[in-house]
Design a protein around this motif. Structure first.
Motif, PDB file in Angstrom:
ATOM      1  N   GLU A   1       0.830  -1.205   0.000  1.00  0.00           N
ATOM      2  CA  GLU A   1       0.000   0.000   0.000  1.00  0.00           C
ATOM      3  C   GLU A   1       0.863   1.254   0.000  1.00  0.00           C
ATOM      4  O   GLU A   1       0.582   2.224  -0.719  1.00  0.00           O
ATOM      5  CB  GLU A   1      -0.935  -0.007   1.215  1.00  0.00           C
ATOM      6  CG  GLU A   1      -2.022  -1.060   1.147  1.00  0.00           C
ATOM      7  CD  GLU A   1      -2.861  -1.108   2.414  1.00  0.00           C
ATOM      8  OE1 GLU A   1      -2.764  -0.160   3.234  1.00  0.00           O
ATOM      9  OE2 GLU A   1      -3.612  -2.088   2.585  1.00  0.00           O
TER      10      GLU A   1
ATOM     11  N   ASN B   1       2.550   1.718  -3.384  1.00  0.00           N
ATOM     12  CA  ASN B   1       1.574   2.217  -4.354  1.00  0.00           C
ATOM     13  C   ASN B   1       1.338   3.715  -4.174  1.00  0.00           C
ATOM     14  O   ASN B   1       1.175   4.462  -5.151  1.00  0.00           O
ATOM     15  CB  ASN B   1       0.259   1.446  -4.205  1.00  0.00           C
ATOM     16  CG  ASN B   1      -0.738   1.802  -5.297  1.00  0.00           C
ATOM     17  OD1 ASN B   1      -0.418   1.770  -6.482  1.00  0.00           O
ATOM     18  ND2 ASN B   1      -1.955   2.140  -4.898  1.00  0.00           N
TER      19      ASN B   1
ATOM     20  N   LEU C   1       5.038   0.750  -6.814  1.00  0.00           N
ATOM     21  CA  LEU C   1       4.520  -0.615  -6.758  1.00  0.00           C
ATOM     22  C   LEU C   1       5.092  -1.486  -7.877  1.00  0.00           C
ATOM     23  O   LEU C   1       5.466  -2.640  -7.654  1.00  0.00           O
ATOM     24  CB  LEU C   1       2.992  -0.604  -6.817  1.00  0.00           C
ATOM     25  CG  LEU C   1       2.293  -1.946  -6.622  1.00  0.00           C
ATOM     26  CD1 LEU C   1       2.656  -2.550  -5.270  1.00  0.00           C
ATOM     27  CD2 LEU C   1       0.773  -1.771  -6.724  1.00  0.00           C
ATOM     28  N   GLU C   2       5.185  -0.934  -9.084  1.00  0.00           N
ATOM     29  CA  GLU C   2       5.685  -1.721 -10.208  1.00  0.00           C
ATOM     30  C   GLU C   2       7.181  -2.019 -10.076  1.00  0.00           C
ATOM     31  O   GLU C   2       7.692  -2.897 -10.786  1.00  0.00           O
ATOM     32  CB  GLU C   2       5.410  -0.985 -11.519  1.00  0.00           C
ATOM     33  CG  GLU C   2       3.920  -0.887 -11.857  1.00  0.00           C
ATOM     34  CD  GLU C   2       3.696  -0.232 -13.207  1.00  0.00           C
ATOM     35  OE1 GLU C   2       4.688   0.191 -13.837  1.00  0.00           O
ATOM     36  OE2 GLU C   2       2.518  -0.128 -13.622  1.00  0.00           O
TER      37      GLU C   2
ATOM     38  N   LYS D   1       8.590  -2.901  -7.111  1.00  0.00           N
ATOM     39  CA  LYS D   1       8.732  -3.509  -5.789  1.00  0.00           C
ATOM     40  C   LYS D   1       9.810  -4.579  -5.727  1.00  0.00           C
ATOM     41  O   LYS D   1      10.420  -4.789  -4.670  1.00  0.00           O
ATOM     42  CB  LYS D   1       7.396  -4.097  -5.312  1.00  0.00           C
ATOM     43  CG  LYS D   1       6.884  -5.273  -6.122  1.00  0.00           C
ATOM     44  CD  LYS D   1       5.536  -5.748  -5.584  1.00  0.00           C
ATOM     45  CE  LYS D   1       4.965  -6.887  -6.416  1.00  0.00           C
ATOM     46  NZ  LYS D   1       5.796  -8.104  -6.320  1.00  0.00           N
TER      47      LYS D   1
END
Length: 255
Positions: free
Chosen positions: A133, A136, A141-142, A144
């Motif tokens: 979370e 993001n 997030l992409e 990670k």
């Protein structure tokens, strides 16, 4: 006040880095800490977060003195920070860096984790989900699964904020967050501070970028040679003769 700095003095080998510095931070506000190089700003951050004890004075957190608590205990109480240069686990993934921040608030004991008790498994699942979370939130997030050192400087700063948020803080101390960032990234970081404040988290920020600090802070404290020389809202600070003198100096009168 969420935190109070009461007459804090710090000496290093006979040199005074801070002298009787006092101020308070209102809950859910953004407070700035500025001053020329060597003014004692980072030293004060280190005292607040338990890296150094003060020689005199005290730090009070919600009416409890924390001046001699360890950094780990202070973090668990709800005080987190970032650094002038991002302090990341550079060989770990982006996701792992944020999860490590979250672990300071875990309750499962080592024995329970080793045997994979349901409580430990549930806590680990929660850690992983909350980390996603926060990633993001900062557009990471992409990325990670990328190694932290592969990120740009701006992305590393966002990752450090995500990790700080993962500790579930009530107060975050930002130490020169725009250092090394371009104008666009600096503007984006301004939005990040507002986002953090809107989450109900109080902010104390050191910054040399005057336009940035004047645009985000409710109140500002100014240090010079370890002494507080001014405190007030941005307009008051901009018009303070003591602040102008500290930054620009005073021209000598001609004969």
């Amino acid at each position: 006040m969420i935190l109070q700095v009461n007459e804090v003095t710090k000496n290093f080998s006979g040199l005074t880095a801070l002298s009787q510095v006092s101020f308070g931070i209102k809950e859910n506000s953004i407070k700035g800490l500025i001053g020329p190089n060597g003014a004692g700003k980072t030293t004060l951050f280190n005292i607040i977060t338990g890296v150094f004890p003060p020689n005199k004075g005290k730090i009070v957190w919600f009416d409890k003195e924390i001046s001699h608590q360890s950094p780990e205990n202070i973090c668990r109480m709800g005080v987190s920070r970032t650094f002038q240069q991002p302090h990341l686990f550079r060989s770990l993934t982006v996701w792992e860096n944020v999860m490590l921040g979250r672990h300071c608030q875990t309750t499962a004991e080592f024995f329970a984790c080793g045997l994979r008790f349901p409580s430990a498994r549930n806590e680990e699942k929660n850690i992983r989900q909350k980390a996603l979370e926060y990633l993001n939130m900062f557009g990471l997030l992409e990325k990670k699964d990328r190694i932290a050192r592969s990120l740009s400087l701006g992305e590393q700063r966002y990752l450090e904020v995500a990790r700080a948020l993962a500790t579930e803080p009530k107060l975050i101390l930002f130490d020169e967050p725009t250092s090394g960032l371009n104008d666009q990234e600096t503007d984006q970081f301004q939005s990040i501070l507002f986002k953090v404040r809107d989450m109900g988290i109080t902010v104390l920020v050191i910054e040399h970028h005057i336009k940035f600090i004047m645009g985000v802070c409710d109140e500002i404290v100014v240090l010079n040679f370890g002494v507080k020389i001014a405190e007030g809202n941005p307009e008051m600070i901009q018009n303070s003769p003591k602040v102008i003198e500290a930054y620009l100096g005073v021209e000598e009168e001609s004969d």
